[in-house]
Design a protein around this motif. Sequence first.
Motif, PDB file in Angstrom:
ATOM      1  N   LYS A  22       7.406  12.450 -12.311  1.00  0.00           N
ATOM      2  CA  LYS A  22       8.647  12.735 -13.047  1.00  0.00           C
ATOM      3  C   LYS A  22       9.210  11.494 -13.727  1.00  0.00           C
ATOM      4  CE  LYS A  22      10.552  16.448 -10.209  1.00  0.00           C
ATOM      5  NZ  LYS A  22      11.696  16.788  -9.339  1.00  0.00           N
ATOM      6  N   GLY A  23       8.566  10.329 -13.506  1.00  0.00           N
ATOM      7  CA  GLY A  23       9.075   9.087 -14.080  1.00  0.00           C
ATOM      8  C   GLY A  23      10.279   8.548 -13.342  1.00  0.00           C
ATOM      9  N   GLU A  24      10.441   8.934 -12.083  1.00  0.00           N
ATOM     10  CA  GLU A  24      11.619   8.558 -11.312  1.00  0.00           C
ATOM     11  C   GLU A  24      11.311   7.556 -10.197  1.00  0.00           C
ATOM     12  OE1 GLU A  24      13.224  12.248  -9.929  1.00  0.00           O
ATOM     13  OE2 GLU A  24      13.651  12.968 -11.952  1.00  0.00           O
ATOM     14  N   PHE A  25      10.109   7.006 -10.189  1.00  0.00           N
ATOM     15  CA  PHE A  25       9.696   6.052  -9.154  1.00  0.00           C
ATOM     16  C   PHE A  25       8.711   5.082  -9.798  1.00  0.00           C
ATOM     17  CE2 PHE A  25       7.552   4.589  -5.309  1.00  0.00           C
ATOM     18  CZ  PHE A  25       8.613   4.473  -4.426  1.00  0.00           C
ATOM     19  N   PRO A  26       8.726   3.829  -9.368  1.00  0.00           N
ATOM     20  CA  PRO A  26       7.804   2.854  -9.969  1.00  0.00           C
ATOM     21  C   PRO A  26       6.339   3.283  -9.848  1.00  0.00           C
ATOM     22  CG  PRO A  26       9.410   1.749  -8.565  1.00  0.00           C
ATOM     23  CD  PRO A  26       9.585   3.214  -8.344  1.00  0.00           C
ATOM     24  N   LYS A  27       5.599   3.087 -10.920  1.00  0.00           N
ATOM     25  CA  LYS A  27       4.174   3.411 -10.911  1.00  0.00           C
ATOM     26  C   LYS A  27       3.398   2.302 -10.198  1.00  0.00           C
ATOM     27  CE  LYS A  27       4.113   6.112 -15.121  1.00  0.00           C
ATOM     28  NZ  LYS A  27       3.574   6.263 -16.471  1.00  0.00           N
ATOM     29  N   PRO A  28       2.325   2.699  -9.515  1.00  0.00           N
ATOM     30  CA  PRO A  28       1.519   1.686  -8.835  1.00  0.00           C
ATOM     31  C   PRO A  28       0.593   0.972  -9.804  1.00  0.00           C
ATOM     32  CG  PRO A  28       0.547   3.831  -8.498  1.00  0.00           C
ATOM     33  CD  PRO A  28       1.828   4.048  -9.266  1.00  0.00           C
ATOM     34  N   ARG A  29       0.110  -0.177  -9.366  1.00  0.00           N
ATOM     35  CA  ARG A  29      -0.969  -0.880 -10.073  1.00  0.00           C
ATOM     36  C   ARG A  29      -2.255  -0.497  -9.375  1.00  0.00           C
ATOM     37  NH1 ARG A  29       3.869  -2.139 -11.472  1.00  0.00           N
ATOM     38  NH2 ARG A  29       4.216  -4.008 -12.665  1.00  0.00           N
ATOM     39  N   GLY A  64      -9.548   0.440  -7.243  1.00  0.00           N
ATOM     40  CA  GLY A  64      -9.556   1.845  -6.878  1.00  0.00           C
ATOM     41  C   GLY A  64      -8.419   2.256  -5.947  1.00  0.00           C
ATOM     42  N   SER A  65      -7.636   1.295  -5.495  1.00  0.00           N
ATOM     43  CA  SER A  65      -6.492   1.579  -4.623  1.00  0.00           C
ATOM     44  C   SER A  65      -5.193   1.382  -5.395  1.00  0.00           C
ATOM     45  CB  SER A  65      -6.481   0.625  -3.425  1.00  0.00           C
ATOM     46  OG  SER A  65      -7.639   0.784  -2.654  1.00  0.00           O
ATOM     47  N   SER A  66      -4.182   2.096  -4.972  1.00  0.00           N
ATOM     48  CA  SER A  66      -2.856   1.941  -5.583  1.00  0.00           C
ATOM     49  C   SER A  66      -2.059   0.906  -4.814  1.00  0.00           C
ATOM     50  CB  SER A  66      -2.110   3.278  -5.564  1.00  0.00           C
ATOM     51  OG  SER A  66      -2.762   4.232  -6.357  1.00  0.00           O
ATOM     52  N   THR A 120       0.856  -1.187   0.000  1.00  0.00           N
ATOM     53  CA  THR A 120       0.000   0.000   0.000  1.00  0.00           C
ATOM     54  C   THR A 120       0.892   1.237   0.000  1.00  0.00           C
ATOM     55  OG1 THR A 120      -0.044   0.155   2.402  1.00  0.00           O
ATOM     56  CG2 THR A 120      -1.776  -1.205   1.351  1.00  0.00           C
ATOM     57  N   LEU A 121       0.289   2.401  -0.206  1.00  0.00           N
ATOM     58  CA  LEU A 121       1.052   3.646  -0.145  1.00  0.00           C
ATOM     59  C   LEU A 121       1.695   3.802   1.229  1.00  0.00           C
ATOM     60  CD1 LEU A 121       2.012   6.296  -1.350  1.00  0.00           C
ATOM     61  CD2 LEU A 121      -0.175   7.313  -0.667  1.00  0.00           C
ATOM     62  N   LYS A 122       0.967   3.444   2.279  1.00  0.00           N
ATOM     63  CA  LYS A 122       1.515   3.516   3.637  1.00  0.00           C
ATOM     64  C   LYS A 122       2.775   2.644   3.766  1.00  0.00           C
ATOM     65  CE  LYS A 122       0.231   2.811   8.460  1.00  0.00           C
ATOM     66  NZ  LYS A 122      -0.819   2.385   9.390  1.00  0.00           N
TER      67      LYS A 122
END
Length: 81
Positions: A51-58, A62-64, A30-32
Amino acid sequence: MVLRDVHTLINTVLFLNRIMGRFILSQLLTLKDVVSKVRFCRSKVYLLISKGEFPKPRKEGGSSRWLESEIDLWIEQLPTD
């Protein structure tokens, strides 16, 4: 930029693993969890993503969620000062 190269490297590794029929067994964070692991605030995580400098979430219902293996690889690739 170094961090952008890390993101490209992560994507390449994931792509090659899919092609070779290997799947990275990884926990979804989770984001936490991510904030705790990288020791950044939420806004810093999302700024780096933009900025494209960190992995994108899935997106999961509705949650990342982030793959722990991607976050671990990102951390390993950070420059050591």
